[in-house]
Design an enzyme around this catalytic site. Structure first.
Site, PDB file in Angstrom:
ATOM      1  N   ASP A  70       0.894  -1.132  -0.058  1.00 17.67           N
ATOM      2  CA  ASP A  70      -0.158  -0.060  -0.050  1.00 17.67           C
ATOM      3  C   ASP A  70       0.778   1.242   0.099  1.00 17.67           C
ATOM      4  OD1 ASP A  70       0.922  -0.248   2.640  1.00 17.67           O
ATOM      5  OD2 ASP A  70      -1.039  -0.939   3.547  1.00 17.67           O
ATOM      6  N   ASN A 139      -7.778  -3.553  13.842  1.00 16.46           N
ATOM      7  CA  ASN A 139      -9.016  -4.128  13.547  1.00 16.46           C
ATOM      8  C   ASN A 139      -9.282  -4.968  12.483  1.00 16.46           C
ATOM      9  OD1 ASN A 139      -8.328  -2.531  11.273  1.00 16.46           O
ATOM     10  ND2 ASN A 139      -9.803  -1.069  11.237  1.00 16.46           N
ATOM     11  N   HIS A 141      -7.359  -5.054   9.667  1.00 11.85           N
ATOM     12  CA  HIS A 141      -6.748  -4.670   8.147  1.00 11.85           C
ATOM     13  C   HIS A 141      -5.809  -5.382   8.040  1.00 11.85           C
ATOM     14  CE1 HIS A 141      -5.086  -0.581   9.651  1.00 11.85           C
ATOM     15  NE2 HIS A 141      -3.950  -1.373   9.244  1.00 11.85           N
ATOM     16  N   GLU A 146      -9.830  -2.376   4.880  1.00 14.15           N
ATOM     17  CA  GLU A 146     -10.403  -2.138   6.298  1.00 14.15           C
ATOM     18  C   GLU A 146     -11.777  -2.927   6.388  1.00 14.15           C
ATOM     19  OE1 GLU A 146      -8.984  -0.582   8.286  1.00 14.15           O
ATOM     20  OE2 GLU A 146      -8.013   1.413   7.697  1.00 14.15           O
TER      21      GLU A 146
HETATM   22  C1  GLP Z   1      -0.587   0.184   8.558  1.00 16.66           C
HETATM   23  C2  GLP Z   1      -0.496  -0.510   7.102  1.00 16.66           C
HETATM   24  C3  GLP Z   1      -0.693  -2.212   7.141  1.00 16.66           C
HETATM   25  C4  GLP Z   1       0.032  -2.650   8.393  1.00 16.66           C
HETATM   26  C5  GLP Z   1      -0.839  -2.058   9.707  1.00 16.66           C
HETATM   27  C6  GLP Z   1      -0.156  -2.454  11.154  1.00 16.66           C
HETATM   28  O1  GLP Z   1      -1.609   0.996   8.600  1.00 16.66           O
HETATM   29  N1  GLP Z   1      -1.285   0.048   6.295  1.00 16.66           N
HETATM   30  O2  GLP Z   1      -0.077  -2.767   6.005  1.00 16.66           O
HETATM   31  O3  GLP Z   1       0.132  -4.017   8.624  1.00 16.66           O
HETATM   32  O4  GLP Z   1      -1.156  -0.684   9.717  1.00 16.66           O
HETATM   33  O5  GLP Z   1       0.838  -1.460  11.632  1.00 16.66           O
HETATM   34  P1  GLP Z   1       1.845  -1.793  12.694  1.00 16.66           P
HETATM   35  O6  GLP Z   1       2.714  -3.008  12.183  1.00 16.66           O
HETATM   36  O7  GLP Z   1       2.392  -0.552  12.912  1.00 16.66           O
HETATM   37  O8  GLP Z   1       1.065  -2.500  14.043  1.00 16.66           O
END
Ligand code: GLP
Length: 249
Positions: A70, A139, A141, A146
């Site tokens: 992303d 959540n 995602h 989402e």
């Molecule tokens: C972000 C990214 C995701 C990632 C997630 C978890 O917003 N878009 O690809 O896996 O949130 O983030 P973290 O590893 O900081 O918990």
């Protein structure tokens, strides 16, 4: 459906090392491997270990192809919040992966639909994703897919859930709270769709820290529902889940 392979490590660094060893092995076994890569705080130890393995064992990234999951819409690759900059800082500047083999959606694309189609076409032209490394949001995602009543299959421009936006941009939360979310920056992002992700031949899900415990439990053992996008990984035949003690409980 096959139960996921589960690895539980002591802490986030050890989980990152375990993930890195699997990616490193995939590159060694298949030098032209096509990887999908995540951002966020979870994969930072994995990238650090991959850089170490490249330096110490000489793992050759010259034939590897990468596709990031992303990227925020509306910002360019040098913006401090861009995932393009994150990837250069944590991985790309430190391994011999040629720039033309690294792919991240273009946050500044003039035509979002064309950009999404182009990204899907590039993945297809590369022969498809061999291994997708995934993080998970609190959540559920995956990428920026989402939770909701429906999910999108292919790469698309997604709207961040308010809770995701607040977590990723705590300093800007006031703007959202002031009901200015329609104009808030970083509220949209390009993301591979859940179908694009599930089409990868192998999935590696990494989650660390006690805050992820509940969503991991639901993703692995709960019902398959678009309300928890991570639960759709239960539909895949080849999933490895790497947790630390915090996330495993
Ligand atoms: C972000 C990214 C995701 C990632 C997630 C978890 O917003 N878009 O690809 O896996 O949130 O983030 P973290 O590893 O900081 O918990």
């Amino acid at each position: 459906m096959r139960a996921p392979e589960l690895a539980i490590e002591a802490d986030a660094d050890a989980a990152g090392l375990r993930a890195a060893l699997l990616v490193d092995e995939a590159i060694r076994t298949s030098p032209g491997v096509v990887l999908a890569l995540p951002t966020g705080s979870t994969p930072i130890p994995m990238y650090a270990a991959l850089v170490r393995l490249h330096r110490e064992r000489g793992t050759d990234w010259s034939q590897v192809t990468t596709f990031n999951l992303d990227e925020y819409a509306g910002i360019g690759p040098d913006h401090p919040e861009s995932y393009a900059l994150f990837m250069r800082g944590h991985l790309f500047n430190h391994v011999n992966l040629p720039p033309e083999r690294r792919h991240i959606p273009d946050g500044l694309a003039a035509d979002p639909a064309a950009e999404c189609g182009h990204y899907e076409a590039l993945i297809e032209q590369s022969g498809g994703i061999d291994m997708a490394v995934l993080g998970v949001g609190l959540n559920g995602h995956i990428g920026f897919n989402e939770p909701g009543p429906a999910l999108t299959g292919r790469t698309h421009l997604a709207e961040l859930a308010p809770e995701t936006w607040r977590r990723n941009f705590p300093d800007l939360a006031a703007a959202w709270d002031a009901a200015e979310h329609a104009v808030a920056p970083f509220r949209r992002a390009y993301t591979m769709g859940i179908g694009t992700i599930l089409q990868a031949r192998r999935l590696l899900l990494v989650a660390t820290g006690a805050t992820k415990r509940e969503i991991i439990q639901a993703a692995l053992h709960g019902p398959i529902t678009t309300g928890n996008p991570a639960s759709l990984l239960q539909l895949h035949q080849d999933v490895t889940v790497i947790l630390d003690h915090g996330a495993a409980g």
